[in-house]
Design a protein around this motif. Structure first.
Motif, PDB file in Angstrom:
ATOM      1  N   GLY A  50      -3.732  45.028 -30.527  1.00 34.96           N
ATOM      2  CA  GLY A  50      -3.162  46.357 -30.735  1.00 34.96           C
ATOM      3  C   GLY A  50      -3.408  47.256 -29.552  1.00 34.96           C
ATOM      4  N   SER A  51      -3.707  48.503 -29.834  1.00 32.80           N
ATOM      5  CA  SER A  51      -3.854  49.520 -28.791  1.00 32.80           C
ATOM      6  C   SER A  51      -5.189  49.419 -28.069  1.00 32.80           C
ATOM      7  CB  SER A  51      -3.725  50.900 -29.427  1.00 32.80           C
ATOM      8  OG  SER A  51      -3.963  51.903 -28.474  1.00 32.80           O
ATOM      9  N   CYS A  52      -5.142  49.679 -26.777  1.00 36.40           N
ATOM     10  CA  CYS A  52      -6.367  49.732 -25.976  1.00 36.40           C
ATOM     11  C   CYS A  52      -6.971  51.133 -25.971  1.00 36.40           C
ATOM     12  CB  CYS A  52      -6.061  49.297 -24.546  1.00 36.40           C
ATOM     13  SG  CYS A  52      -4.861  50.360 -23.709  1.00 36.40           S
ATOM     14  N   ALA A  53      -6.254  52.104 -26.499  1.00 34.06           N
ATOM     15  CA  ALA A  53      -6.655  53.507 -26.415  1.00 34.06           C
ATOM     16  C   ALA A  53      -8.075  53.799 -26.922  1.00 34.06           C
ATOM     17  CB  ALA A  53      -5.638  54.389 -27.134  1.00 34.06           C
ATOM     18  N   PRO A  54      -8.528  53.228 -28.047  1.00 32.70           N
ATOM     19  CA  PRO A  54      -9.880  53.567 -28.520  1.00 32.70           C
ATOM     20  C   PRO A  54     -11.002  53.133 -27.580  1.00 32.70           C
ATOM     21  CG  PRO A  54      -8.618  52.490 -30.257  1.00 32.70           C
ATOM     22  CD  PRO A  54      -7.818  52.373 -28.996  1.00 32.70           C
ATOM     23  N   PHE A  55     -10.721  52.232 -26.652  1.00 32.04           N
ATOM     24  CA  PHE A  55     -11.749  51.675 -25.786  1.00 32.04           C
ATOM     25  C   PHE A  55     -11.801  52.329 -24.405  1.00 32.04           C
ATOM     26  CE2 PHE A  55     -10.151  48.453 -28.682  1.00 32.04           C
ATOM     27  CZ  PHE A  55     -11.306  48.066 -29.329  1.00 32.04           C
ATOM     28  N   LEU A  56     -10.791  53.094 -24.050  1.00 29.39           N
ATOM     29  CA  LEU A  56     -10.672  53.585 -22.678  1.00 29.39           C
ATOM     30  C   LEU A  56     -11.781  54.533 -22.270  1.00 29.39           C
ATOM     31  CD1 LEU A  56      -6.801  54.117 -22.436  1.00 29.39           C
ATOM     32  CD2 LEU A  56      -8.168  52.153 -21.700  1.00 29.39           C
ATOM     33  N   ASP A  57     -12.130  55.482 -23.113  1.00 26.14           N
ATOM     34  CA  ASP A  57     -13.138  56.472 -22.749  1.00 26.14           C
ATOM     35  C   ASP A  57     -14.480  55.811 -22.452  1.00 26.14           C
ATOM     36  OD1 ASP A  57     -13.815  59.395 -22.533  1.00 26.14           O
ATOM     37  OD2 ASP A  57     -15.284  58.786 -24.042  1.00 26.14           O
ATOM     38  N   ALA A  58     -14.917  54.923 -23.324  1.00 24.89           N
ATOM     39  CA  ALA A  58     -16.203  54.247 -23.117  1.00 24.89           C
ATOM     40  C   ALA A  58     -16.151  53.333 -21.895  1.00 24.89           C
ATOM     41  CB  ALA A  58     -16.570  53.447 -24.362  1.00 24.89           C
ATOM     42  N   ALA A  59     -15.022  52.669 -21.690  1.00 26.08           N
ATOM     43  CA  ALA A  59     -14.911  51.721 -20.573  1.00 26.08           C
ATOM     44  C   ALA A  59     -14.990  52.414 -19.221  1.00 26.08           C
ATOM     45  CB  ALA A  59     -13.614  50.929 -20.691  1.00 26.08           C
ATOM     46  N   HIS A 110      -1.560  56.263 -17.058  1.00 27.57           N
ATOM     47  CA  HIS A 110      -1.878  57.688 -17.147  1.00 27.57           C
ATOM     48  C   HIS A 110      -3.052  57.922 -18.099  1.00 27.57           C
ATOM     49  CE1 HIS A 110      -1.957  61.814 -18.207  1.00 27.57           C
ATOM     50  NE2 HIS A 110      -1.076  61.770 -19.153  1.00 27.57           N
ATOM     51  N   ALA A 111      -3.074  57.204 -19.221  1.00 26.80           N
ATOM     52  CA  ALA A 111      -4.170  57.370 -20.179  1.00 26.80           C
ATOM     53  C   ALA A 111      -5.503  56.945 -19.573  1.00 26.80           C
ATOM     54  CB  ALA A 111      -3.880  56.564 -21.451  1.00 26.80           C
ATOM     55  N   VAL A 112      -5.499  55.855 -18.827  1.00 31.28           N
ATOM     56  CA  VAL A 112      -6.738  55.405 -18.175  1.00 31.28           C
ATOM     57  C   VAL A 112      -7.178  56.430 -17.132  1.00 31.28           C
ATOM     58  CG1 VAL A 112      -7.817  53.598 -16.790  1.00 31.28           C
ATOM     59  CG2 VAL A 112      -6.186  52.978 -18.568  1.00 31.28           C
ATOM     60  N   GLU A 113      -6.236  56.888 -16.320  1.00 30.69           N
ATOM     61  CA  GLU A 113      -6.557  57.880 -15.282  1.00 30.69           C
ATOM     62  C   GLU A 113      -7.067  59.177 -15.903  1.00 30.69           C
ATOM     63  OE1 GLU A 113      -6.788  59.610 -11.376  1.00 30.69           O
ATOM     64  OE2 GLU A 113      -6.699  57.539 -12.056  1.00 30.69           O
ATOM     65  N   ALA A 114      -6.448  59.631 -16.982  1.00 26.08           N
ATOM     66  CA  ALA A 114      -6.876  60.870 -17.655  1.00 26.08           C
ATOM     67  C   ALA A 114      -8.301  60.731 -18.188  1.00 26.08           C
ATOM     68  CB  ALA A 114      -5.910  61.223 -18.779  1.00 26.08           C
TER      69      ALA A 114
END
Length: 144
Positions: A56-65, A117-121
């Protein structure tokens, strides 16, 4: 999967460089991030390579990563929520990635740009930035 990873680490004589962990990924990365995000040189970030490959989505993991990857490290991301990124569920895309998708011929290209963009943000929140090396859209998933 963690048992198979542990066996591969042992078989390849990488026990001094690799670990296999079976736990909540976000919690694990948050526990391993440096305490001082302003000066990462004083504290060693835990991982040189992080590969996020959820169903599914990678979004929940981006901030911690982006917090626990070392400077110059490689963050590999897979996202299989192409229906959201391709414009079928625009509201979900905005809430997960902070962007509105388009339904057009270029939707796969735009989906890559949304995730980048989400990763960069997320990285910018901690005074960091990304340098994309490879971004591909294949069938129903993205790989960055």
């Amino acid at each position: 999967a963690a048992v198979a990873c542990a066996q591969n680490i042992k078989d390849n004589n990488c026990t001094d460089r690799c670990i296999s962990q079976c736990s909540d990924a976000v919690l694990h990365m948050m526990e391993k991030r440096p305490n001082d995000t302003k000066d990462r040189r004083k504290q060693h970030a835990t991982y040189d390579v992080i590969d996020i490959d959820p169903y599914g989505s990678c979004a929940p993991f981006l901030d911690a990563a982006v917090q626990c990857i070392s400077d110059g490290g490689m963050l590999c991301i897979t996202s299989t929520d192409m229906t959201v990124l391709a414009g079928n569920f625009a509201e979900s895309c905005f809430s997960r990635y902070g962007a509105m998708p388009t339904k057009a011929k270029h939707m796969h290209e735009f989906a890559l740009r949304i995730v980048l963009h989400a990763v960069e943000a997320n990285a910018n929140k901690y005074g960091r930035h990304i340098e994309p090396v490879l971004s591909v859209s294949i069938d129903f998933y993205l790989r960055l």
